[in-house]
Structures are given as structure tokens and as C-alpha cells.
Design an enzyme around this catalytic site. Structure first.
Site: not given
Length: 454
Positions: A73, A76-77, A153
Site C-alpha cells: 500500500h 501505491e502511494h 490514514e
């Protein structure tokens, strides 16, 4: 509550129910394999001048190792932080400049990136996406800035969300060896200790054309798309992928239970049973289809059994939901979750759920009940014929689970053949205590604003 437990595959599988029901074969779908191993699937749909372009990498949180959870993840950023040609932050601006929308998402099984644009702008986004497949270039400062975003997040979506905390503890308890026990966003301590080299290593390991599937759906010509994809993606170099360890989940030998204390208004209950998934090459395995239909029997419509009994009649819970993912790369769970009504206890809710399940096990379901469910599933999905993005999602998610888009119609046809007796049989076989994990949210009083620390 079950929004965190339910997953998307069945929705996408059902999407093409209408094409199967009308006997239509997906003749407008074309598959190609580039010399560097990249798979390209093109779905032609000429009803509107728009196109969805997606790149799917078969690398998700299940491919991570201990100490580096969340790295899929995080990368992905970082994929939006620039290449040798495109500066940090420019990717999104350039897509917006041609009137497009774009985003990305990471799951346990894959990471995907997409853009949706007017058809004349497709080459622009193909060029951008192909560039970052091979040429990602971010500096350490960008990484350390973005890891703070990811940690925030996690705080907002998990640590400050009692339903997410419950789901996280449920998964970590239900699974012993499977990497599905780790949250996709990663454990906080792993994020705190993650380094730029971890993200770069992940990129170098998994982001290769021979681990990617490009899906293009919309008002396009397949041959022209193939030429564009070969032009931009064809220059990417294939490389050997890391060896994937099977990490087979050992059989469960009895009930597991976990309690989570967190600020919340109501108690919550989650029950998860180990259940089989559909496996590639075994499309005739009846049980996964029967389990999928069992979810609809229990929670497939407003007056389904659990909602009717627990919410409307007994008023023991405010809401109840059921989840099961028929196709995935890892081991599966059959999930039931509920939020208690005021003055009601978890024991009362669990008793009501068990009673409803026992009724299915002992008395079965009616043929007319199952038929209504099948018709409802079909009618509810008809409107999705017009979703270009939905078609691309369905193809990509099916491919990432190890199936072919060509299998989808067969799966739908097989679903229609399932009998009430087969649904009853899987309830008896799998919804038993030997494979059950129970997670309970014990609600704690919320701190008032006046008592907060500095």
C-alpha cells in the site's frame, strides 16, 4: 459494520450475469500476450466515447513478509511521486488536464491503478502508466513525507474506527499462518520502521510486465489498443519474480475468541467460519457457489432471513451483514457481523444468529426462495451493463484471483444450477464451531473534549 468485512469479487462476478442470461458470448473481448510477459485484455463497448484503462499487479499484502507489512500500500502511494520524466504530483495533474479521473487501490491479492478518460485521450494515460511501470523515481524526503500520510490514514480508518479494529483483530485471530492475518494498510510499528529501500525493493521485485495485466474497456478498437500497448508497455523489461511461499493455513481445531475494547456507542459481534474458495481448474466445485448463495439467503435483500429475524422481529441488533468471497488467492472466511441494539447483549445476538443458522441446517431452504434470490441477483445487476469501469474491474479482479475472464460466464451458469439441498449441505458442513472465530467489541465510554490531554 460489515462494510469492512465484505469484499468486492462477487459483485464483479455478478456484473456479467446479464450477458450470460441472454446467451451472449464475450466476442468483443480480446486477449493478447506481449513478448515481455504482459497480458493485455481489451473489452470493446461502443455505447459511449469513454475508456477505462487499468493496470493490475499480482502483488498485494499477502505477498509481504513480517516486519514489512503495509509496504504494498505504501508503494501505491509512492507511484504518484514521479519518474525520470514526470515530476512528483504531476501524474494526477496531467490526467486531470485531459478531463480524466484516476486513482489506485491495494488489496490482499493485488494492487491496481486506473484512469477513465474520453477515448481520444487514452494514449496520454497509457504513456503515463507505462512510464511508471519501469521508471519510478522518488527521493527519501518524498518517502518520509508520504509514510506520515499513510500512518495518519491508519489512525483515521482503523485505530479511530471500532468496526475496523474489530475486523483487524478478527483476521489476526482467525488466521495462524496465512498472510491474510495482516491488515492491508500494515501494522503501525511496521509503518513507523519502514525505510525508502523497503518500498524500492518491493517495486523492483513485483512491478514487472510479466506480473501485470492491462485491462482496457470502452469505445476502442482492440488492434489499435494492442499497437499502443506494445509501443509503450512493450519496452518494459521482464525479470524473475520472487518465489511465492504457499503458507497454507493449518486446520482449525475449535472455537477461537477475541475481545476488543474501544470507544463505541454499541457492542459489535463478528463470527467467521473457515470456508473453501473456488480454485482455478476446479470450476465445477459446487461448495463455493452454494456458500455464495447462502450469503444471499441470509442477507441478500431487505427481507432476508437474518435481517427479518434479528432486526425487524426480535430487534436484537441494529444491523446485520454477511460476507463471503468466492474467488481469492488465499483462504476464505464466511462472515456474519452485527451491531447490538440498545439494551441487547452480544450473547442474545449470537443466540439468534445460531438459531437462524440451525433452521437452515435442519429445515433447509425452499426452491422458491432460492429462485427468487437468483432472479433478484440478476435484476439488480442489469443496470451495471452500462458501467465501463465495472467491466474492467470484473475482468481484472477475476484474472488476479488466478482465473480467466473466459471463466466468468461458466461460473454464472454454474451458480444457476445450485439446489436448495446443496445450500443446506454447506451450511451443515462449514458453519460449525470447529472452524469458528468470534470477535466481540466491548464498547468503552468516549472521552469528552474537556478531558482530552494536551
Amino acid at each position: 459494520m460489515l462494510s469492512n468485512l465484505l469484499r468486492i469479487s462477487f459483485v464483479f462476478i455478478l456484473f456479467t450475469q446479464i450477458s450470460w442470461a441472454t446467451g451472449a458470448e464475450p466476442a468483443d473481448t480480446h486477449e493478447y500476450q506481449l513478448s515481455n510477459g504482459l497480458k493485455l485484455i481489451v473489452r470493446e463497448d461502443h455505447r459511449a466515447p469513454t475508456v477505462a484503462h487499468m493496470v493490475w499487479y499480482r502483488a498485494g499484502s499477502m505477498d509481504e513478509v513480517n516486519g514489512k507489512t503495509g509496504v504494498a500500500h505504501v508503494l501505491e502511494h509512492m507511484m504518484f511521486k514521479g519518474t525520470h520524466k514526470v515530476k512528483s504530483g504531476e501524474f494526477s495533474r496531467l490526467v486531470a488536464a485531459v478531463g480524466g479521473r484516476e486513482n489506485a487501490f491495494t488489496s490482499r491479492d493485488y494492487t491496481a491503478y486506473f484512469q477513465q478518460v474520453e477515448k481520444s485521450k487514452l494514449e496520454n494515460v497509457i504513456k503515463l502508466e507505462a512510464d511508471r511501470m519501469s521508471n519510478l523515481n522518488f527521493d527519501d524526503a518524498e518517502f518520509f513525507k508520504e509514510i506520515q500520510v499513510v500512518m495518519e490514514e491508519r489512525r483515521l480508518r482503523t485505530e479511530d474506527n471500532p468496526s475496523s479494529l474489530l475486523n483487524e483483530s478478527l483476521m489476526a485471530t482467525a488466521y495462524m499462518s496465512s498472510p491474510y492475518r495482516h491488515p492491508v494498510i500494515g501494522w503501525m510499528n511496521d509503518l513507523q520502521n519502514m525505510k525508502p529501500v523497503d518500498a524500492r525493493d518491493w517495486y523492483r521485485s513485483w512491478y514487472a510486465p510479466n506480473n501485470a495485466t492491462v485491462v482496457v474497456a470502452g469505445d476502442v478498437d482492440a488492434k489499435q489498443i494492442l499497437a499502443l500497448v506494445e509501443k509503450y508497455y512493450g519496452v518494459a523489461t521482464a525479470h524473475e519474480l520472487p518465489v511465492r511461499k504457499p503458507q497454507i493455513e493449518p486446520p482449525q481445531k475449535g472455537v477461537k475468541q477475541v475481545q476488543v475494547k474501544a470507544p463505541a456507542d454499541n457492542a459489535q459481534l463478528a463470527m467467521a467460519w473457515k470456508a473453501p474458495r473456488l480454485e482455478p481448474g476446479k470450476l465445477d466445485d459446487v461448495e463455493p457457489y452454494a456458500l455464495e448463495l447462502l450469503t444471499a439467503v441470509l442477507d441478500g435483500y431487505d427481507n432476508a432471513r437474518l435481517n427479518r429475524s434479528l432486526v425487524k422481529q426480535q430487534k436484537v441488533v441494529n444491523d446485520v451483514g454477511v460476507g463471503y468471497d468466492m474467488i481469492s488467492r488465499g483462504p476464505e472466511l464466511f462472515l456474519i457481523g452485527a451491531t447490538m441494539a440498545k439494551g441487547k447483549t452480544v450473547d442474545q445476538a449470537q443466540g439468534s444468529i445460531r438459531k437462524a443458522l440451525e433452521e437452515v441446517k435442519q429445515k433447509g431452504i425452499l426452491e422458491s426462495e432460492l429462485k427468487r434470490i437468483k432472479v433478484r441477483i440478476l435484476s439488480d445487476q442489469i443496470y451495471k451493463r452500462d458501467s465501463i469501469f465495472g467491466q474492467a474491474m470484473e475482468i481484472g479482479s477475476t484474472e488476479m484471483a488466478g482465473f480467466s475472464w473466459k471463466d466468468i460466464n461458466y461460473m454464472l451458469e454454474k451458480m444457476q444450477t445450485i439446489t436448495p439441498e446443496q445450500v443446506q449441505a454447506v451450511a451443515k458442513k462449514y458453519l460449525v464451531d470447529e472452524g469458528l472465530t468470534i470477535a466481540i467489541l466491548d464498547p468503552q465510554a468516549r472521552k469528552s473534549a474537556g478531558k482530552e490531554g494536551k
